[in-house]
Write a protein that holds these residues in place. Structure first.
Motif, short mmCIF file in Angstrom:
data_model
loop_
_atom_site.label_atom_id
_atom_site.label_comp_id
_atom_site.label_asym_id
_atom_site.label_seq_id
_atom_site.Cartn_x
_atom_site.Cartn_y
_atom_site.Cartn_z
N GLY A 13 0.81 -1.22 0.00
CA GLY A 13 0.00 0.00 0.00
C GLY A 13 0.83 1.26 0.00
O GLY A 13 0.45 2.28 0.58
N PHE A 14 2.00 1.19 -0.66
CA PHE A 14 2.95 2.31 -0.61
C PHE A 14 2.34 3.63 -1.10
O PHE A 14 2.48 4.66 -0.45
N SER A 15 1.64 3.60 -2.22
CA SER A 15 1.05 4.83 -2.76
C SER A 15 0.07 5.46 -1.77
O SER A 15 0.04 6.68 -1.60
N ARG A 16 -0.72 4.64 -1.12
CA ARG A 16 -1.67 5.12 -0.13
C ARG A 16 -0.93 5.76 1.05
O ARG A 16 -1.31 6.82 1.54
N LEU A 17 0.14 5.12 1.50
CA LEU A 17 0.92 5.66 2.62
C LEU A 17 1.60 6.98 2.24
O LEU A 17 1.65 7.91 3.05
N VAL A 18 2.11 7.07 1.02
CA VAL A 18 2.73 8.31 0.57
C VAL A 18 1.69 9.43 0.54
O VAL A 18 1.96 10.56 0.96
N ALA A 19 0.50 9.13 0.07
CA ALA A 19 -0.57 10.14 0.05
C ALA A 19 -0.90 10.62 1.46
O ALA A 19 -1.13 11.81 1.69
N ARG A 20 -0.91 9.70 2.41
CA ARG A 20 -1.19 10.09 3.80
C ARG A 20 -0.05 10.95 4.37
O ARG A 20 -0.31 11.93 5.08
N ALA A 21 1.19 10.60 4.05
CA ALA A 21 2.32 11.41 4.50
C ALA A 21 2.26 12.79 3.86
O ALA A 21 2.53 13.80 4.51
N GLU A 22 1.88 12.82 2.61
CA GLU A 22 1.75 14.10 1.89
C GLU A 22 0.69 14.98 2.56
O GLU A 22 0.80 16.20 2.56
N ALA A 23 -0.31 14.34 3.15
CA ALA A 23 -1.38 15.07 3.85
C ALA A 23 -0.97 15.48 5.26
O ALA A 23 -1.73 16.14 5.97
N GLY A 24 0.23 15.07 5.70
CA GLY A 24 0.73 15.52 7.00
C GLY A 24 0.91 14.43 8.04
O GLY A 24 1.39 14.71 9.14
N GLU A 25 0.53 13.21 7.75
CA GLU A 25 0.67 12.13 8.73
C GLU A 25 2.11 11.61 8.79
O GLU A 25 2.86 11.74 7.83
N THR A 26 2.43 11.00 9.91
CA THR A 26 3.71 10.30 10.07
C THR A 26 3.39 8.82 10.24
O THR A 26 2.56 8.46 11.08
N ILE A 27 4.02 7.98 9.45
CA ILE A 27 3.78 6.54 9.50
C ILE A 27 5.08 5.83 9.84
O ILE A 27 6.11 6.06 9.21
N THR A 28 5.03 4.97 10.86
CA THR A 28 6.19 4.18 11.25
C THR A 28 6.09 2.81 10.57
O THR A 28 5.04 2.18 10.58
#
Length: 78
Positions: A13-28
């Motif tokens: 789900g890399f693209s989805r995670l990148v979109a979330r990071a782009e929106a300001g989230e931090t994912i570990t």
């Protein structure tokens, strides 16, 4: 708090995670329950340029473009 995602789910789900990071989230990202990486929003290396920001702050002397024989001597010693 940052969400933790295992590495397999991160790959699928890399693209989805990148979109979330782009929106300001931090994912570990974790491997075997241990955090190994963090996906964070990118911060620009420098501020965006604002044309005219130095207007009326900088004064250029009238003789700025002139290059006299004295200047040549000072620069080149000849």
């Amino acid at each position: 708090m940052a969400e933790s995602v295992n590495i397999y789910d991160a790959k699928t789900g890399f693209s989805r995670l990148v979109a979330r990071a782009e929106a300001g989230e931090t994912i570990t990202i974790s491997r075997n329950g241990r955090a190994v990486a963090r996906l964070i929003p990118a911060v620009p290396d420098r501020r965006e340029r604002m044309p005219g920001a130095w207007r009326d702050r900088v004064v250029i002397a009238d003789d700025f473009d002139s290059f006299t024989a004295d200047d040549e001597h000072d620069w080149y010693g000849a």
